[in-house]
Structure formats: C-alpha cells, structure tokens
Design an enzyme around this catalytic site. Structure first.
Site, PDB file in Angstrom:
ATOM      1  N   ARG A   1      10.031  -7.049  12.916  1.00 39.14           N
ATOM      2  CA  ARG A   1       8.633  -6.646  13.129  1.00 39.14           C
ATOM      3  C   ARG A   1       7.777  -6.958  11.899  1.00 39.14           C
ATOM      4  NH1 ARG A   1       9.527  -0.611  15.666  1.00 39.14           N
ATOM      5  NH2 ARG A   1      10.329  -1.230  17.692  1.00 39.14           N
TER       6      ARG A   1
ATOM      7  N   SER B   1       6.197  -1.204   8.959  1.00 34.50           N
ATOM      8  CA  SER B   1       7.397  -1.227   9.788  1.00 34.50           C
ATOM      9  C   SER B   1       8.607  -1.203   8.856  1.00 34.50           C
ATOM     10  CB  SER B   1       7.459  -2.484  10.664  1.00 34.50           C
ATOM     11  OG  SER B   1       8.691  -2.495  11.362  1.00 34.50           O
TER      12      SER B   1
ATOM     13  N   HIS C   1      -7.418   9.425  -2.065  1.00 38.34           N
ATOM     14  CA  HIS C   1      -6.750   9.478  -0.764  1.00 38.34           C
ATOM     15  C   HIS C   1      -7.562  10.257   0.279  1.00 38.34           C
ATOM     16  CE1 HIS C   1      -2.400   9.241   0.951  1.00 38.34           C
ATOM     17  NE2 HIS C   1      -3.281   9.125   1.910  1.00 38.34           N
TER      18      HIS C   1
ATOM     19  N   GLN D   1     -10.624   2.790   2.763  1.00 32.94           N
ATOM     20  CA  GLN D   1      -9.512   2.680   3.725  1.00 32.94           C
ATOM     21  C   GLN D   1      -9.647   3.802   4.748  1.00 32.94           C
ATOM     22  OE1 GLN D   1      -4.926   3.650   3.317  1.00 32.94           O
ATOM     23  NE2 GLN D   1      -5.360   1.772   2.207  1.00 32.94           N
TER      24      GLN D   1
ATOM     25  N   TYR E   1       3.072   9.702  -0.651  1.00 31.27           N
ATOM     26  CA  TYR E   1       4.146   9.153   0.194  1.00 31.27           C
ATOM     27  C   TYR E   1       5.521   9.377  -0.448  1.00 31.27           C
ATOM     28  CZ  TYR E   1       0.271   6.558   2.406  1.00 31.27           C
ATOM     29  OH  TYR E   1      -0.910   6.197   3.011  1.00 31.27           O
TER      30      TYR E   1
ATOM     31  N   LYS F   1      -2.588   5.699  -4.483  1.00 27.82           N
ATOM     32  CA  LYS F   1      -3.699   6.615  -4.210  1.00 27.82           C
ATOM     33  C   LYS F   1      -3.548   7.956  -4.917  1.00 27.82           C
ATOM     34  CE  LYS F   1      -3.636   4.644   0.446  1.00 27.82           C
ATOM     35  NZ  LYS F   1      -2.233   4.554   0.844  1.00 27.82           N
TER      36      LYS F   1
ATOM     37  N   ASP G   1       0.838  -1.200   0.000  1.00 25.29           N
ATOM     38  CA  ASP G   1       0.000   0.000   0.000  1.00 25.29           C
ATOM     39  C   ASP G   1       0.872   1.249   0.000  1.00 25.29           C
ATOM     40  OD1 ASP G   1      -2.947   1.065   0.734  1.00 25.29           O
ATOM     41  OD2 ASP G   1      -1.453   2.264   1.792  1.00 25.29           O
TER      42      ASP G   1
HETATM   43  N1  LIG Z   1      -5.338   6.446   3.512  1.00 19.75           N
HETATM   44  C1  LIG Z   1      -4.828   7.163   4.482  1.00 19.75           C
HETATM   45  O1  LIG Z   1      -5.239   8.308   4.728  1.00 19.75           O
HETATM   46  C2  LIG Z   1      -3.736   6.576   5.324  1.00 19.75           C
HETATM   47  C3  LIG Z   1      -3.284   7.247   6.483  1.00 19.75           C
HETATM   48  C4  LIG Z   1      -2.276   6.662   7.240  1.00 19.75           C
HETATM   49  C5  LIG Z   1      -1.734   5.446   6.848  1.00 19.75           C
HETATM   50  N2  LIG Z   1      -2.173   4.814   5.705  1.00 19.75           N
HETATM   51  C6  LIG Z   1      -1.627   3.500   5.283  1.00 19.75           C
HETATM   52  O2  LIG Z   1      -1.722   2.601   6.393  1.00 19.75           O
HETATM   53  C7  LIG Z   1      -0.418   2.070   6.676  1.00 19.75           C
HETATM   54  C8  LIG Z   1      -0.258   1.756   8.145  1.00 19.75           C
HETATM   55  O3  LIG Z   1      -0.481   2.891   8.944  1.00 19.75           O
HETATM   56  P1  LIG Z   1       0.687   3.741   9.604  1.00 19.75           P
HETATM   57  O4  LIG Z   1       1.953   3.474   8.891  1.00 19.75           O
HETATM   58  O5  LIG Z   1       0.231   5.157   9.644  1.00 19.75           O
HETATM   59  O6  LIG Z   1       0.765   3.252  11.101  1.00 19.75           O
HETATM   60  P2  LIG Z   1       0.745   1.835  11.859  1.00 19.75           P
HETATM   61  O7  LIG Z   1       0.949   0.710  10.904  1.00 19.75           O
HETATM   62  O8  LIG Z   1      -0.459   1.837  12.724  1.00 19.75           O
HETATM   63  O9  LIG Z   1       1.985   1.964  12.829  1.00 19.75           O
HETATM   64  C9  LIG Z   1       3.295   2.044  12.350  1.00 19.75           C
HETATM   65  C10 LIG Z   1       4.215   2.240  13.569  1.00 19.75           C
HETATM   66  O10 LIG Z   1       4.264   1.030  14.340  1.00 19.75           O
HETATM   67  C11 LIG Z   1       5.613   0.588  14.511  1.00 19.75           C
HETATM   68  N3  LIG Z   1       5.570  -0.885  14.507  1.00 19.75           N
HETATM   69  C12 LIG Z   1       5.164  -1.680  13.487  1.00 19.75           C
HETATM   70  N4  LIG Z   1       5.136  -2.976  13.854  1.00 19.75           N
HETATM   71  C13 LIG Z   1       5.541  -3.024  15.155  1.00 19.75           C
HETATM   72  C14 LIG Z   1       5.709  -4.070  16.077  1.00 19.75           C
HETATM   73  N5  LIG Z   1       5.427  -5.343  15.755  1.00 19.75           N
HETATM   74  N6  LIG Z   1       6.150  -3.758  17.325  1.00 19.75           N
HETATM   75  C15 LIG Z   1       6.418  -2.473  17.673  1.00 19.75           C
HETATM   76  N7  LIG Z   1       6.286  -1.431  16.807  1.00 19.75           N
HETATM   77  C16 LIG Z   1       5.839  -1.691  15.567  1.00 19.75           C
HETATM   78  C17 LIG Z   1       6.359   1.174  13.349  1.00 19.75           C
HETATM   79  O11 LIG Z   1       7.714   1.388  13.692  1.00 19.75           O
HETATM   80  P3  LIG Z   1       8.953   0.916  12.772  1.00 19.75           P
HETATM   81  O12 LIG Z   1       8.630   1.236  11.342  1.00 19.75           O
HETATM   82  O13 LIG Z   1      10.099   1.713  13.320  1.00 19.75           O
HETATM   83  O14 LIG Z   1       9.101  -0.563  13.015  1.00 19.75           O
HETATM   84  C18 LIG Z   1       5.652   2.532  13.164  1.00 19.75           C
HETATM   85  O15 LIG Z   1       6.152   3.469  14.089  1.00 19.75           O
HETATM   86  C19 LIG Z   1       0.510   3.179   6.167  1.00 19.75           C
HETATM   87  O16 LIG Z   1       1.850   2.767   6.043  1.00 19.75           O
HETATM   88  C20 LIG Z   1      -0.157   3.555   4.880  1.00 19.75           C
HETATM   89  O17 LIG Z   1       0.132   2.598   3.862  1.00 19.75           O
HETATM   90  C21 LIG Z   1      -3.169   5.374   4.951  1.00 19.75           C
END
Ligand SMILES: NC(=O)c1ccc[n+]([C@@H]2O[C@H](COP(=O)([O-])OP(=O)(O)OC[C@H]3O[C@@H](n4cnc5c(N)ncnc54)[C@H](OP(=O)(O)O)[C@@H]3O)[C@@H](O)[C@H]2O)c1
Length: 283
Positions: A234, A229, A107, A157, A49, A74, A44
């Site tokens: 992780r 991550s 998006h 999403q 990004y 997106k 994704d």
């Molecule tokens: N459509 C939208 O508006 C929108 C908005 C936000 C996100 N997204 C999508 O959703 C995806 C996921 O959301 P997100 O990246 O915002 O946040 P997330 O996946 O909820 O959290 C990511 C955070 O968690 C940490 N992490 C991951 N696995 C872990 C584990 N097993 N133990 C401890 N820490 C861990 C990562 O650190 P490290 O990387 O340092 O391991 C990072 O700081 C995004 O990458 C993106 O593709 C879409």
C-alpha cells in the site's frame, strides 16, 4: 513526485508519509524505511505519536542524504507556551537524532499557542527549523494568528479528503499564502473510501485504485498529502500517483462527495478540547 514552494522559498514534497497510530517502534521504523525506499521524502510525525525515536532510527539507516529528506514533527498541547515550546523543540530534535527540522507545526490550536509560536519564530530565525506552521487552525483562528505573528505560517495541516473538502478554509489559507496539507487523506478509512463506487469508477479509467484517485484529487488542488500505511504494497501504491491526471469532469464528480463536515473529530466540541489538554506525552 512534485514539489511546492512554501511562502518562505522552502521546497516541500507534495506527497509524504504519515506515522500516526504506529506506536510500535520496530513497525514504525520498518514502515518509514519502506516509504523512503518507495520514493517518499517527507515524513510526518509528532511528539504525540510517541514514535519520533523510531522515525529517527529509520532516517539514520535509510541511506538517503539528510538534505533530501523533509522531516516534520509537531508541538503537543502540553508544550504550549514560550518556555515549554523551546524545550519541546529540543526534545523532538533529540528524539529524532537531528540538528534541524524541515517543518515544525503546532499540533492543536489550544493553550498558549501564541507563546509557543514566538519560540518557533526564534528557532526559525536561527536556522533550527526551516519552516514553521500549524495544524487544525480553522479559518477565523488562522486569520487571527496571521494577523498577530511576524512569520506567517508556511503550512496549515487540516483534515482534507473527498468527504470533507473545506473549500472555504482553503480560500483563507490562499489569501494568507499558507500551504494546505491534508491529514487523513483517506478519511482514516471511513465512508468505505477504498471501495467507494465513484472513486473506483474514476480509477478504472486510469488503471488506478480508489485510494490513488483520492490522493491525486488532493494534489491536483495543490494540497500536500501524507497517507499512512504499515503495509509495503500500500505504501508503494500510495506513491504511484504521479503518472496520471484526473480530468476536470473527474474533479467535479469528486467535488460532489463533500459532506461539509468532519465525521472524525469535532474541533468545536469542548469535551474534545478538554480531552486533549489532559493528554500528556512526556513527564
Ligand atoms: N495534525 C493532525 O491533527 C493530524 C491528525 C491525524 C493525522 N495526521 C497525520 O496525517 C497522516 C495520515 O492520516 P491518518 O493516518 O490519520 O489516516 P489516513 O492516511 O487517511 O488513513 C490511514 C488508513 O488507511 C489505510 N490505508 C492506507 N493506504 C491504503 C490503501 N492503499 N488501501 C487500503 N487501505 C489503506 C491504513 O491501513 P494500514 O496502515 O493497515 O495499511 C490506515 O488504516 C497521519 O499518519 C499523521 O501523520 C495529523
């Protein structure tokens, strides 16, 4: 790994890999290679990004046939509008080095997204995109879109994690046949999620971490998860959620963690909307 069937018959992995906030090209490429090597097939990304090219480089190198991968990108707010969206789809394909996308999402529900959606419907019909959808379309807006367009979005999403569960939004998606996909499945690390006592205690029963419990809870609700991550250990841990099942009591315990609101973004805040309109991701 399990798959879900979208409203147009396309199969989508129930878990994927997100690359938000990985702007460094080498790091992003390596993370995507690690993810694909760990069994992820859904990636994704987004024009916003600024890492579509790095994702494309990893896709090229990974050795997994293109048809086994499920690539999502997106459309950014800057590219809302019919003509702009046609160009944005082409730009994303070029950045990724692909000739088709598996899923293309609006998006943000901002700007002329109906015009953009028309361009996406055309690209869907000519086979350039296998499924089209949206992000951050909250219930009334999603209903309005579904009542307006010809091709019902396959996916919405939105932010979905134990602290913001959005049962009402999920019910509206279900009514229209739209598959929910969780962004921020770890609440972006907020609320001490990785050491949360309730999630940790449940995980101990199955030899799993709080992170794995949070992901498993969403997939058991039929929600696609895309954890991010940049750490290989992780990335592997987050994929290792397919050999256990939370009980009904566990699910009920986690249901109690809902705060009923986001503490990450406020889509009703005009300043947030204005800020995103001002964010340019290309010339
Ligand atoms: N459509 C939208 O508006 C929108 C908005 C936000 C996100 N997204 C999508 O959703 C995806 C996921 O959301 P997100 O990246 O915002 O946040 P997330 O996946 O909820 O959290 C990511 C955070 O968690 C940490 N992490 C991951 N696995 C872990 C584990 N097993 N133990 C401890 N820490 C861990 C990562 O650190 P490290 O990387 O340092 O391991 C990072 O700081 C995004 O990458 C993106 O593709 C879409």
């Amino acid at each position: 790994m399990e798959y879900v069937t979208l409203n147009n018959g396309v199969e989508m992995p129930l878990e994927g890999f997100g690359v938000f906030q990985v702007p460094d090209a080498a790091q992003c490429e390596q993370a995507v290679l690690d993810a694909i090597g760990s069994g992820y097939r859904l990636i994704d990304t987004a024009a916003a990004y600024m890492n579509e090219q790095a994702v494309g480089a990893a896709i090229k190198k990974c050795g997994v046939p293109r048809e086994e991968l499920f690539i999502t990108t997106k459309l950014w707010v800057q590219d809302a509008g019919y003509e702009e969206a046609k160009k944005a789809i082409r730009r994303s394909l070029d950045n990724l080095g692909l000739d088709y996308l598996d899923l293309y999402l609006i998006h943000q529900p901002m700007g002329d997204y109906i015009g953009a959606y028309r361009a996406m419907e055309e690209a869907y019909k000519d086979g350039t995109i296998r499924a089209i959808g949206v992000c951050n379309f909250y219930p009334a807006r999603l209903a309005d879109l579904c009542e307006t367009v010809e091709v019902i979005p396959a996916v919405n999403q939105v932010e979905l994690h134990p602290f913001f569960q959005q049962e009402n939004a999920l019910a509206v998606m279900k009514e229209y046949g739209v598959r929910p996909e969780a962004w921020g499945p770890f609440a972006e690390g907020n609320h001490g999620i990785f050491t949360h006592p309730v999630l940790t205690k449940i995980g101990e029963k199955y030899g799993k971490t709080a992170a794995q419990v949070a992901l498993r809870w969403n997939v058991q609700r039929g929600v696609v998860v895309i954890p991010k991550s940049v750490h290989k250990e992780r990335i592997e841990q987050n994929m290792n959620i397919w050999n256990f099942k939370l009980s009904e009591e566990d699910m009920a315990e986690i249901a109690k963690l809902d705060l009923g609101h986001s503490e990450i973004v406020d889509h009703d805040d005009p300043a947030f909307t204005k800020m995103l309109h001002g964010m340019k991701v290309h010339e």
